[in-house]
Design a protein around this motif. Sequence first.
Motif, PDB file in Angstrom:
ATOM      1  N   THR A 178       5.707  -9.551  -5.045  1.00  0.00           N
ATOM      2  CA  THR A 178       6.969  -9.326  -3.963  1.00  0.00           C
ATOM      3  C   THR A 178       6.471  -9.838  -2.717  1.00  0.00           C
ATOM      4  O   THR A 178       5.352  -9.650  -2.315  1.00  0.00           O
ATOM      5  CB  THR A 178       7.498  -8.091  -3.922  1.00  0.00           C
ATOM      6  OG1 THR A 178       8.862  -8.006  -3.000  1.00  0.00           O
ATOM      7  CG2 THR A 178       6.525  -7.033  -3.321  1.00  0.00           C
ATOM      8  N   PRO A 179       7.265 -10.540  -1.901  1.00  0.00           N
ATOM      9  CA  PRO A 179       6.856 -10.939  -0.542  1.00  0.00           C
ATOM     10  C   PRO A 179       6.073  -9.678   0.211  1.00  0.00           C
ATOM     11  O   PRO A 179       6.878  -8.648   0.343  1.00  0.00           O
ATOM     12  CB  PRO A 179       8.033 -11.564   0.094  1.00  0.00           C
ATOM     13  CG  PRO A 179       8.814 -11.921  -0.964  1.00  0.00           C
ATOM     14  CD  PRO A 179       8.986 -10.961  -2.155  1.00  0.00           C
ATOM     15  N   LEU A 180       5.073 -10.019   0.778  1.00  0.00           N
ATOM     16  CA  LEU A 180       4.253  -8.869   1.694  1.00  0.00           C
ATOM     17  C   LEU A 180       4.400  -9.351   3.004  1.00  0.00           C
ATOM     18  O   LEU A 180       3.912 -10.501   3.228  1.00  0.00           O
ATOM     19  CB  LEU A 180       3.073  -8.803   1.051  1.00  0.00           C
ATOM     20  CG  LEU A 180       2.928  -8.235  -0.532  1.00  0.00           C
ATOM     21  CD1 LEU A 180       1.574  -8.349  -1.028  1.00  0.00           C
ATOM     22  CD2 LEU A 180       3.492  -6.851  -0.712  1.00  0.00           C
TER      23      LEU A 180
ATOM     24  N   GLN B 221      10.069  -1.899   6.931  1.00  0.00           N
ATOM     25  CA  GLN B 221      11.268  -1.612   7.947  1.00  0.00           C
ATOM     26  C   GLN B 221      11.481  -0.011   7.800  1.00  0.00           C
ATOM     27  O   GLN B 221      11.942   0.411   8.911  1.00  0.00           O
ATOM     28  CB  GLN B 221      12.368  -2.306   7.438  1.00  0.00           C
ATOM     29  CG  GLN B 221      12.438  -3.996   7.637  1.00  0.00           C
ATOM     30  CD  GLN B 221      13.599  -4.463   6.701  1.00  0.00           C
ATOM     31  OE1 GLN B 221      14.289  -3.816   6.064  1.00  0.00           O
ATOM     32  NE2 GLN B 221      13.929  -5.686   6.918  1.00  0.00           N
ATOM     33  N   HIS B 222      11.023   0.546   6.764  1.00  0.00           N
ATOM     34  CA  HIS B 222      11.352   2.187   6.677  1.00  0.00           C
ATOM     35  C   HIS B 222      10.520   2.836   7.637  1.00  0.00           C
ATOM     36  O   HIS B 222      10.445   3.719   8.428  1.00  0.00           O
ATOM     37  CB  HIS B 222      11.284   2.679   5.417  1.00  0.00           C
ATOM     38  CG  HIS B 222      11.350   4.022   5.203  1.00  0.00           C
ATOM     39  ND1 HIS B 222      10.822   5.217   4.989  1.00  0.00           N
ATOM     40  CD2 HIS B 222      12.696   4.752   5.405  1.00  0.00           C
ATOM     41  CE1 HIS B 222      11.269   6.104   4.784  1.00  0.00           C
ATOM     42  NE2 HIS B 222      12.437   6.050   5.005  1.00  0.00           N
TER      43      HIS B 222
ATOM     44  N   LEU C 102      -1.025  -4.371   3.991  1.00  0.00           N
ATOM     45  CA  LEU C 102       0.236  -5.144   3.779  1.00  0.00           C
ATOM     46  C   LEU C 102       1.237  -4.346   3.401  1.00  0.00           C
ATOM     47  O   LEU C 102       0.887  -3.115   2.516  1.00  0.00           O
ATOM     48  CB  LEU C 102      -0.468  -5.926   2.504  1.00  0.00           C
ATOM     49  CG  LEU C 102      -1.566  -6.937   2.646  1.00  0.00           C
ATOM     50  CD1 LEU C 102      -1.896  -7.742   1.595  1.00  0.00           C
ATOM     51  CD2 LEU C 102      -0.958  -8.154   3.509  1.00  0.00           C
ATOM     52  N   ALA C 103       2.388  -4.442   3.444  1.00  0.00           N
ATOM     53  CA  ALA C 103       3.561  -3.686   3.105  1.00  0.00           C
ATOM     54  C   ALA C 103       4.716  -4.527   2.726  1.00  0.00           C
ATOM     55  O   ALA C 103       4.728  -5.731   3.338  1.00  0.00           O
ATOM     56  CB  ALA C 103       4.008  -2.872   4.171  1.00  0.00           C
TER      57      ALA C 103
ATOM     58  N   VAL D  28       0.846  -1.139  -0.058  1.00  0.00           N
ATOM     59  CA  VAL D  28       0.017  -0.059  -0.158  1.00  0.00           C
ATOM     60  C   VAL D  28       0.848   1.220  -0.105  1.00  0.00           C
ATOM     61  O   VAL D  28       0.453   2.228  -0.296  1.00  0.00           O
ATOM     62  CB  VAL D  28      -0.967   0.084   1.230  1.00  0.00           C
ATOM     63  CG1 VAL D  28      -1.925  -1.141   1.117  1.00  0.00           C
ATOM     64  CG2 VAL D  28      -0.095  -0.158   2.544  1.00  0.00           C
ATOM     65  N   TYR D  29       2.258   1.182   0.321  1.00  0.00           N
ATOM     66  CA  TYR D  29       3.130   2.312   0.343  1.00  0.00           C
ATOM     67  C   TYR D  29       3.660   2.417  -0.920  1.00  0.00           C
ATOM     68  O   TYR D  29       4.009   3.930  -1.228  1.00  0.00           O
ATOM     69  CB  TYR D  29       3.958   2.093   1.605  1.00  0.00           C
ATOM     70  CG  TYR D  29       3.452   1.920   2.871  1.00  0.00           C
ATOM     71  CD1 TYR D  29       2.308   2.862   3.446  1.00  0.00           C
ATOM     72  CD2 TYR D  29       3.590   0.833   3.654  1.00  0.00           C
ATOM     73  CE1 TYR D  29       1.719   2.673   4.793  1.00  0.00           C
ATOM     74  CE2 TYR D  29       3.005   0.679   4.837  1.00  0.00           C
ATOM     75  CZ  TYR D  29       1.998   1.571   5.558  1.00  0.00           C
ATOM     76  OH  TYR D  29       1.379   1.310   6.542  1.00  0.00           O
TER      77      TYR D  29
END
Length: 420
Positions: free
Chosen positions: A217-219, A247-248, A240-241, A210-211
């Motif tokens: 890719t692994p979510l 991490q950011h 989901l990110a 969502v960002y």
Amino acid sequence: MAVFVLDKRKKPLMPCSEKRARLLLERGRARVHRMVPFTIRLVDRLQEHSVLQPLRLKVAPGSKTTGISLVREKESVDADTGEVIRKLVVVMLLELQHRGHAIRDALTSRRSHRRFRRNQLRYRPARFDNRTKPAGWLAPSLQHRVDTTMACVSRLQRWAPVVALSTLLHRFDTQALQNPEISGAEYQHGTLFGYEVREYLLEKWGRKCVYCDAEHTPLTIDHIHPKSKGGSDRVSNLTLACVPCNQHKNNQDVREYLARDPKRLARIEAQRKAPLRDAAAVNATRWALFRRLKDTGLDVEVGTGGRTKWNRKRIHVPKAHCLDAACVGHVDGMENWQQPVLSIKATGRGSYQRTRLTKHGFPRGYLMRSKSVFGFQTGDRVKAVVTTGKKAGTYLGRVAIRASGSFNIQTVPRHFKWVA
């Protein structure tokens, strides 16, 4: 793809391969009964003189597409543990495309036209007090999903010896069914821990970050309002990110993290509160479909979306509607799942409306009363051979009739389509 086989009294026998069906036709032992799906009828065999293997029909209901799988169960006993291993041999895979969204849009358009004409031409108060709905009533767009699914199930029962059914009943918890005494931390961290929530979030957020909108890719699951600052584990607070974005973001609140991107923040806030419409449509029809399946008199097995995904991941089967249906319920292994998929498209049976309307709801043209012209009807599958002119060639597809006799043919892709 398997070929359906009927005896000379049109009772179902075990499906066969394409090669065997070709040999039976060449030797004169069978006749073509139906083209799509391809079905043959034997002229020298009765069901009473044949050995039938039990087939199970599995259904994974969906909002836009319903997956259907016809499988043969092969049970064996593990020599070491003594447990019964239930492997499935896939006989046929099908996908049914619904038209519930088209029905909903048509009813919405009709309702707006009627309201506009009632207010502009003459006023009368809306009448709702004298309208009652029977018990178990569903909206037409939802009832359509149940009816078309049951139509496919009844047809497959006529063409194959189906002895059991399986369906996806999302509210059922397979873990609780297998062990009614399970509770507490043991229940929360059982075999299916996290699968139900993850599957819901994948559907709700479109299977992407969502960002940064990263796909394939692994979510990871991210808390919109972090737990360290009082956030909860409710699904309305989960999203989901991807791993770098998660991490950011760290333990920042979403408003703080997206302070420089107000458009994305507004979209996330709106989406987290919005219901999952496709899931709501399936939830509204799941019990109606379950009751209709029980009325067939066959044994009905139920499963959940989380258990289905767990089975699919465990036996390394890719994501597809028809393969989701094959993974419903108790599955220890699967064979012969890499085969073509028969696509079924619900196209409807025409419209009762005989008046074309303007954008304001007033008549602009009238359609003919007869649904057929020169023996053809809209939706018929035809083959047209044009010998001269710019359109010279051979065309195969669905026909749309006109009163003038000049028809339009909508061609189909190379793979077969079964029009329901």
